[in-house]
Design an enzyme around this catalytic site. Structure first.
Site, PDB file in Angstrom:
ATOM      1  N   ARG A  12       0.835  -1.209   0.000  1.00 26.56           N
ATOM      2  CA  ARG A  12       0.000   0.000   0.000  1.00 26.56           C
ATOM      3  C   ARG A  12       0.863   1.250   0.000  1.00 26.56           C
ATOM      4  NH1 ARG A  12      -3.120  -2.349   5.044  1.00 26.56           N
ATOM      5  NH2 ARG A  12      -0.923  -2.733   5.404  1.00 26.56           N
ATOM      6  N   SER A  52      -7.113  -4.397   7.475  1.00 25.01           N
ATOM      7  CA  SER A  52      -8.108  -5.155   8.244  1.00 25.01           C
ATOM      8  C   SER A  52      -8.174  -4.612   9.671  1.00 25.01           C
ATOM      9  CB  SER A  52      -7.732  -6.637   8.287  1.00 25.01           C
ATOM     10  OG  SER A  52      -7.675  -7.169   7.004  1.00 25.01           O
TER      11      SER A  52
END
Ligand code: PNS
Length: 159
Positions: A90, A128
């Site tokens: 990311r 998450s």
């Protein structure tokens, strides 16, 4: 026949993970989304729940299957005759940890390559852990996880 493993905890699978699955299933004949069975963690969803949820989400992709593994990832990848381990990156912060893992994995299993894919910038901040945290503290996570997973999260919270 090329085969790749996309490993992770997926507790839960986010739209960032799904983006990586969509990108990588175009690159390989077969993709295995492999859920790590890690009894030390205290997961929100059991491995069985994650298997079921992810199977629902990836149903539209004919070359993606979902499995679980324990122990070393490279052992699992070799047992599945996978050519590649796919990981999403990311931001720069991910790189150091991912590089360490990729190099350690290469040391143990030189014939399995690690492929880093960049997730869409829309999901560059989605993890998450943060999704769980903001959800548990009462905020909406629409657009951050697939709708079916959001429903399951709501059901968890109600229980
Ligand atoms: O989604 P995650 O939790 O960041 O995924 C981490 C994962 C599952 C890829 C990593 O913890 C892993 O591969 N675990 C299996 C054990 C293993 O192979 N350890 C050595 C890594 S170099």
């Amino acid at each position: 026949m090329t085969r790749a493993v996309f490993p992770g905890s997926f507790d839960p699978l986010t739209n960032g993970h799904l983006d990586i699955i969509q990108r990588s299933c175009r690159l390989f004949d077969e993709m295995i989304v492999a859920i790590l069975v890690n009894p030390e963690k205290n997961p929100l969803f059991s491995v069985e729940e994650r298997l079921e949820m992810i199977r629902e989400v990836v149903a539209p992709f004919s070359n993606v299957r979902v499995d679980q593994f324990n122990g070393l990832l490279v052992n699992y990848a070799a047992a599945q005759r996978a050519d590649c381990i796919v990981r999403g990156i990311r931001a720069v912060a991910d790189y150091e940890y991912e590089l360490q893992m990729a190099l350690m994995n290469r040391r143990m299993q030189p014939d399995v390559e690690t492929l880093f894919l960049m997730s869409a910038d829309t999901y560059s901040y989605v993890s998450s852990r943060l999704v769980k945290e903001v959800f548990m503290l009462g905020r909406d996570v629409t657009g951050l996880v697939p709708p079916t997973i959001e429903v399951r999260m709501r059901q968890k919270l109600q229980r």
